[in-house]
Design an enzyme around this catalytic site. Structure first.
Site, PDB file in Angstrom:
ATOM      1  N   LYS A  46      29.954 -63.330   7.594  1.00  0.00           N
ATOM      2  CA  LYS A  46      31.273 -63.230   6.964  1.00  0.00           C
ATOM      3  C   LYS A  46      32.402 -63.583   7.927  1.00  0.00           C
ATOM      4  O   LYS A  46      33.464 -64.038   7.515  1.00  0.00           O
ATOM      5  CB  LYS A  46      31.492 -61.810   6.438  1.00  0.00           C
ATOM      6  CG  LYS A  46      30.551 -61.419   5.302  1.00  0.00           C
ATOM      7  CD  LYS A  46      30.895 -62.152   4.023  1.00  0.00           C
ATOM      8  CE  LYS A  46      30.076 -61.632   2.849  1.00  0.00           C
ATOM      9  NZ  LYS A  46      30.344 -62.423   1.619  1.00  0.00           N
TER      10      LYS A  46
ATOM     11  N   GLU B  43      38.680 -58.227  -0.362  1.00  0.00           N
ATOM     12  CA  GLU B  43      37.815 -57.306  -1.078  1.00  0.00           C
ATOM     13  C   GLU B  43      36.541 -57.166  -0.260  1.00  0.00           C
ATOM     14  O   GLU B  43      36.227 -58.038   0.550  1.00  0.00           O
ATOM     15  CB  GLU B  43      37.466 -57.854  -2.458  1.00  0.00           C
ATOM     16  CG  GLU B  43      36.318 -58.867  -2.478  1.00  0.00           C
ATOM     17  CD  GLU B  43      36.591 -60.164  -1.707  1.00  0.00           C
ATOM     18  OE1 GLU B  43      37.773 -60.519  -1.560  1.00  0.00           O
ATOM     19  OE2 GLU B  43      35.619 -60.792  -1.249  1.00  0.00           O
TER      20      GLU B  43
ATOM     21  N   SER C 112      21.489 -63.143   7.235  1.00  0.00           N
ATOM     22  CA  SER C 112      22.946 -63.237   7.099  1.00  0.00           C
ATOM     23  C   SER C 112      23.694 -62.095   7.771  1.00  0.00           C
ATOM     24  O   SER C 112      24.839 -62.254   8.164  1.00  0.00           O
ATOM     25  CB  SER C 112      23.318 -63.293   5.620  1.00  0.00           C
ATOM     26  OG  SER C 112      22.800 -62.166   4.942  1.00  0.00           O
TER      27      SER C 112
END
Lengths: 389, 265
Positions: A84, A106, A372
């Site tokens: 991210k 968010e 991830s």
């Protein structure tokens, strides 16, 4: 029609946001062509994020499966613990460039919220993170982490109190404060230009992995596997291999199983619709109301999927499947025991599929899994699922 | 001529602004909401916006968000909304009825089938808050084929180019969003509202109606001096959500109507 992948994508948003989307699109396109911006992004990716992340040969997992070699792209080793950060960094720099002083974001699992908070701290931007109260409960350590990084975390009680509802609130905030605020959307979804922009900031995953694989094995992998919530880590891996003879699988959250109705497997039903500004596959009832989803992983617990994935599904360039909560939890434990790595529960869905697939593939073939994120944030969930608390 | 156009012609001769309440269908109950359409029409509304509930109403503030969630719990669907419009026509409601709902339920219903059924139900117009003109191709064709006015919204953030596009595309009227923000009653009108209205009037002869944020009779009176229509949503929802919905609505609509019964300056 702009921002389409086949028939998917677009800009289904309140008029108030249309000018801001155009401004963002212009700023992104200008930044892409601007060497100064690119150099800053690359420099901070190296020295703030810690790129390149390693490509790791999982020898004990490979031995356990008895088939294809399994490699892990270690996005879990990026700063703040997940892929991210790549997108948060890119959009944070873009927000500064546009003169915005306030960021709204968010978060589901908290990974994007933590990444946004870290980037905002580093760049000196005000940061508000919307998070469903159910997710705040599931991901308490990440809530505290965001606060430590200077972000304000606003709980969202509406609807299912998960990622979907956090996005609704972030968009409402953006509609209200659009002149000063950039919405740092965390996945390859939402209105144009987000799906393209987020993919471009995440494409570094695939470009690195491709070069690393060629350096290590002197060949490309046979199969890529990544989990798909909104779809940013997977599109970031897949994009660099789109023209190669490489198979790709996206793994959705199967939750308690498709028949139970408690899942987030959008491709299992493949019903097109509009949610959060984009035309894509949406889990919905016969009346077009968005359905509640379920997943053990807060980051995959989302009823729509990025529009480029919808197109990749239709064109069959990528195959989509799902792993259930139980399969993901098993994979979590197996990777921990065999490799000394705690994967995020999101990533554990991809690991579960890799374990299934590698077994059926010859030993001279290669599977590349995008790990991830890391699983430290999921300890509470795993403990309670294992009856430890 | 569509009922909405007829109504603006009629109001034009009276030189009076339209009172256009927003009523979320299925709130507080399906039965009360059905009665409220007729009550509001009888109390002096010139047109009614009928809200179709959606699970994720991202242009709405807490009040309408809550009302539509209640409506969904009450089992309201787009098909039931059409049936409620039909029932209102059968009960003698003759003023224009405009559905306001998000894109997804209409897409699921099927755009062409929806437009046909809406016309048959006596609906005159459609407002879709998450549908800018750029995405409206199929909606535009289907609503034209069934004499429904597809009404677009203009926002204070809309660029001059976008205002041109919106004014050209909209039918019935231009829906001006008075504030940068979501629906919900505001204590005061936006300071630059009259210049926003003037900017839109400068590029179109279509009626201009103002919504979002109009809290009370005084605000409605002020808006009616500069616009062709006054849209009141959250303030009405607040009134009908506090018990005795029918009486509260009747009194509030009469009060609003009294406040805007003057001629446009």
């Amino acid at each position: 029609m702009i921002g389409r992948f086949g028939e998917y994508g677009g800009q289904f948003v309140p008029e108030t946001l249309m000018a801001a989307l155009a401004e963002l699109d212009d700023a992104f396109n200008a930044a892409r062509m601007d060497d100064a911006f690119q150099n800053q992004f690359v420099d901070l990716s190296a020295h703030f994020t810690g790129r390149p992340t390693p490509l790791y040969f999982a020898s004990r997992l490979t031995e356990f499966c008895g088939g294809a070699k399994i490699y892990l792209k270690r996005e879990d080793l990026a700063h703040t613990g997940a892929h991210k950060i790549n997108n948060a960094l890119g959009q944070g720099l873009l927000a500064k460039r546009m003169g915005k002083t306030r960021i709204v974001a968010e978060t589901g699992a908290g990974q994007h919220g933590v990444a946004s908070a870290a980037v905002c701290a580093m760049l000196g931007l005000e940061c508000i993170v919307y998070m469903g109260t159910e997710d705040m409960r599931r991901q308490a350590p990440n809530v505290y982490r965001m606060k430590l990084l200077g972000a304000e975390v606003r709980g969202v009680d509406a609807g299912s109190a998960t990622l979907k509802d956090a996005i609704n609130e972030a968009i409402r905030d953006w509609v209200t404060n659009v002149q000063t605020t950039h919405y740092l959307l965390g996945s390859a979804l939402g209105p144009h230009p987000y799906p393209t922009m987020v993919r471009e900031f995440q494409a570094v995953i695939g470009h690195e992995a491709r070069a690393q694989m060629l350096a290590t094995e002197k060949r490309l992998p046979d199969l890529l596997i990544a989990c798909v919530g909104g779809g940013s880590n997977s599109i970031g891996l897949f994009h660099a291999f789109r023209d190669d003879d490489v198979a790709m699988i996206g793994v959705e959250a199967g939750g308690l199983g498709i028949a139970s109705g408690k899942h987030a497997a959008r491709f299992a039903e493949a019903r097109p619709g509009v949610l959060h500004g984009t035309y894509t596959y949406v889990l919905q009832d016969d009346d077009g109301q968005v359905r509640a989803t379920h997943s053990v992983s807060a980051g995959l617990d989302y009823p729509a999927v990025g529009p480029e994935h919808a197109h990749l599904f239709d064109t069959e360039r990528v195959g989509y499947t799902y792993a259930t909560d139980d399969e993901a939890l098993n994979a979590f434990h197996q990777l921990a025991r065999l490799e000394g790595i705690l994967p995020a529960l999101e990533s554990a869905h991809a690991v579960a599929e890799a374990i299934k697939r590698a077994r059926e593939m010859p030993r001279d073939e290669i599977v590349l899994v995008n790990l991830s994120g890391r699983g430290d944030k999921d300890l509470q969930t795993v403990m309670s699922a294992s009856g430890e608390q | 001529m569509n009922r909405i156009e007829e109504k603006f012609v009629e109001l034009g001769t009276q030189q009076r602004a339209a009172l256009m309440p927003y009523l979320p269908l299925g709130y507080p109950t399906v039965e009360e909401s059905q009665d409220l359409i007729r009550v509001i029409a009888d109390a002096g509304a010139d047109m009614i916006e009928l809200g179709v509930p959606f699970s994720d109403p991202l242009a709405d503030g807490p009040v309408i968000q809550h009302a539509t969630q209640v409506a969904l719990k009450n089992g309201v669907t787009l098909a039931k909304c059409l049936a409620m419009a039909r029932a209102a026509r059968d009960a003698g409601v003759t003023i224009p009825l405009i559905l306001m709902g998000y894109a997804n339920p209409i897409l699921r219903y099927g755009i062409a089938a929806f437009a046909r059924d809406a016309q048959n139900a006596g609906v005159d117009g459609l407002i879709v808050p998450d549908l800018p003109p750029e995405e409206a191709g199929a909606f535009d064709a289907a609503t034209r084929a069934h004499d429904l006015a597809l009404i677009f919204l203009a926002a204070p953030t809309s660029t001059p180019e976008r205002l041109q596009k919106i004014a050209a595309a909209t039918r019935g009227f231009v829906y001006l969003v008075s504030v940068v923000g979501v629906t919900g009653a505001r204590a005061q009108l936006a300071a630059d509202l009259s210049s926003f209205v003037a900017r839109v009037r400068a590029i179109t002869s279509k009626p201009v109606c103002v919504g979002f944020g109009i809290a009370n009779a005084e605000s409605a009176r002020q808006v009616a001096q500069i616009a062709d229509g006054v849209i009141v949503g959250s303030a009405l929802v607040n009134k009908i959500g506090n018990g005795n919905a029918i009486q509260a609505a009747r009194e509030f609509i009469a009060e609003l109507r009294g406040a805007i019964n003057h001629k446009i300056e």
